[in-house]
Design a protein around this motif. Structure first.
Motif, short mmCIF file in Angstrom:
data_model
loop_
_atom_site.label_atom_id
_atom_site.label_comp_id
_atom_site.label_asym_id
_atom_site.label_seq_id
_atom_site.Cartn_x
_atom_site.Cartn_y
_atom_site.Cartn_z
N GLU A 15 0.83 -1.21 0.00
CA GLU A 15 0.00 0.00 0.00
C GLU A 15 0.86 1.25 0.00
OE1 GLU A 15 -3.28 0.19 -0.52
OE2 GLU A 15 -3.11 -1.98 -0.79
N GLN A 16 1.95 1.24 0.76
CA GLN A 16 2.86 2.40 0.79
C GLN A 16 3.49 2.62 -0.58
OE1 GLN A 16 5.45 1.12 3.91
NE2 GLN A 16 4.30 2.18 5.51
N ILE A 17 3.89 1.54 -1.23
CA ILE A 17 4.48 1.65 -2.56
C ILE A 17 3.47 2.23 -3.54
CG2 ILE A 17 5.35 0.32 -4.55
CD1 ILE A 17 6.66 -1.58 -2.48
N LYS A 18 2.24 1.76 -3.48
CA LYS A 18 1.19 2.26 -4.38
C LYS A 18 0.95 3.75 -4.14
CE LYS A 18 -1.25 -2.08 -5.07
NZ LYS A 18 -2.50 -2.82 -4.84
N LYS A 19 0.92 4.17 -2.88
CA LYS A 19 0.73 5.59 -2.57
C LYS A 19 1.89 6.42 -3.10
CE LYS A 19 -2.10 4.93 1.55
NZ LYS A 19 -2.15 5.03 3.02
N GLN A 20 3.11 5.92 -2.94
CA GLN A 20 4.28 6.63 -3.44
C GLN A 20 4.24 6.75 -4.96
OE1 GLN A 20 7.48 4.36 -1.76
NE2 GLN A 20 7.64 5.67 0.05
N LEU A 21 3.79 5.69 -5.62
CA LEU A 21 3.68 5.73 -7.08
C LEU A 21 2.66 6.78 -7.53
CD1 LEU A 21 3.90 1.98 -8.10
CD2 LEU A 21 5.35 3.84 -8.93
N ILE A 22 1.57 6.90 -6.81
CA ILE A 22 0.56 7.90 -7.15
C ILE A 22 1.14 9.31 -7.00
CG2 ILE A 22 -1.64 8.92 -6.41
CD1 ILE A 22 -2.52 6.00 -5.74
N VAL A 23 1.83 9.55 -5.89
CA VAL A 23 2.43 10.87 -5.65
C VAL A 23 3.48 11.18 -6.71
CG1 VAL A 23 3.88 12.19 -4.06
CG2 VAL A 23 1.95 10.88 -3.17
N LEU A 24 4.34 10.23 -7.01
CA LEU A 24 5.37 10.45 -8.02
C LEU A 24 4.77 10.67 -9.40
CD1 LEU A 24 8.18 7.96 -6.97
CD2 LEU A 24 8.29 10.45 -6.95
N SER A 25 3.70 9.97 -9.70
CA SER A 25 3.03 10.14 -10.99
C SER A 25 2.47 11.56 -11.12
CB SER A 25 1.91 9.12 -11.11
OG SER A 25 1.21 9.30 -12.31
N GLU A 26 1.89 12.07 -10.05
CA GLU A 26 1.37 13.44 -10.05
C GLU A 26 2.52 14.45 -10.21
OE1 GLU A 26 -0.81 13.58 -6.39
OE2 GLU A 26 -2.50 12.44 -7.23
N MET A 27 3.62 14.19 -9.49
CA MET A 27 4.78 15.07 -9.59
C MET A 27 5.35 15.07 -11.01
SD MET A 27 6.80 14.30 -6.01
CE MET A 27 8.31 14.99 -6.64
N SER A 60 11.25 9.47 -12.90
CA SER A 60 10.97 8.28 -13.71
C SER A 60 11.73 7.06 -13.18
CB SER A 60 11.35 8.51 -15.17
OG SER A 60 10.58 9.55 -15.70
N LEU A 61 12.98 7.26 -12.82
CA LEU A 61 13.78 6.15 -12.28
C LEU A 61 13.22 5.68 -10.93
CD1 LEU A 61 17.37 7.39 -13.17
CD2 LEU A 61 16.12 5.49 -14.23
N SER A 62 12.80 6.61 -10.11
CA SER A 62 12.21 6.25 -8.82
C SER A 62 10.93 5.45 -9.02
CB SER A 62 11.91 7.51 -7.99
OG SER A 62 13.09 8.18 -7.66
N MET A 63 10.13 5.86 -9.99
CA MET A 63 8.90 5.13 -10.28
C MET A 63 9.21 3.72 -10.76
SD MET A 63 6.55 8.11 -11.97
CE MET A 63 5.11 7.06 -12.23
N ASN A 64 10.22 3.58 -11.61
CA ASN A 64 10.61 2.25 -12.09
C ASN A 64 11.07 1.36 -10.93
OD1 ASN A 64 10.02 2.82 -14.73
ND2 ASN A 64 12.12 3.33 -15.28
N ASP A 65 11.84 1.93 -10.01
CA ASP A 65 12.29 1.18 -8.84
C ASP A 65 11.10 0.72 -7.98
OD1 ASP A 65 14.91 1.49 -9.59
OD2 ASP A 65 15.35 3.08 -8.13
N LEU A 66 10.13 1.62 -7.80
CA LEU A 66 8.96 1.26 -7.00
C LEU A 66 8.11 0.19 -7.69
CD1 LEU A 66 7.89 4.74 -5.63
CD2 LEU A 66 8.78 2.81 -4.31
N ARG A 67 8.00 0.30 -9.01
CA ARG A 67 7.25 -0.74 -9.74
C ARG A 67 7.94 -2.10 -9.62
NH1 ARG A 67 6.80 3.36 -14.11
NH2 ARG A 67 4.75 4.29 -13.88
#
Length: 75
Positions: A15-27, A60-67
């Motif tokens: 759930e934390q990873i999903k929330k971080q992905l949402i925030v990073l996507s908005e950013m 983008s790299l952070s999002m890839n790492d989280l995925r």
């Protein structure tokens, strides 16, 4: 039998990873808009454009790492 505490930890982490992905996507979306606006005013060689491009790359790299982490959590 599955350890309920371990399952709860994995669920929380997922759930934390999903929330971080949402925030990073908005950013990322905001940075892309900022890049478009800045490129209308400044040349590609301007420090501001380069700075925004670096931020976009890091996001983008952070999002890839989280995925990848999310994928590993599901295994």
């Amino acid at each position: 039998m599955t350890n309920p505490t371990k399952y709860r930890r994995l669920t929380m982490k997922t759930e934390q990873i999903k929330k971080q992905l949402i925030v990073l996507s908005e950013m990322l979306h905001e940075m892309l808009e900022e890049r478009t606006e800045a490129s209308a005013v400044y040349p590609e060689s301007h420090w501001l454009i380069k700075d925004i491009d670096e931020d976009i790359l890091l996001c983008s790299l952070s999002m890839n790492d989280l995925r990848a982490a999310l994928y590993m959590e599901s295994k």
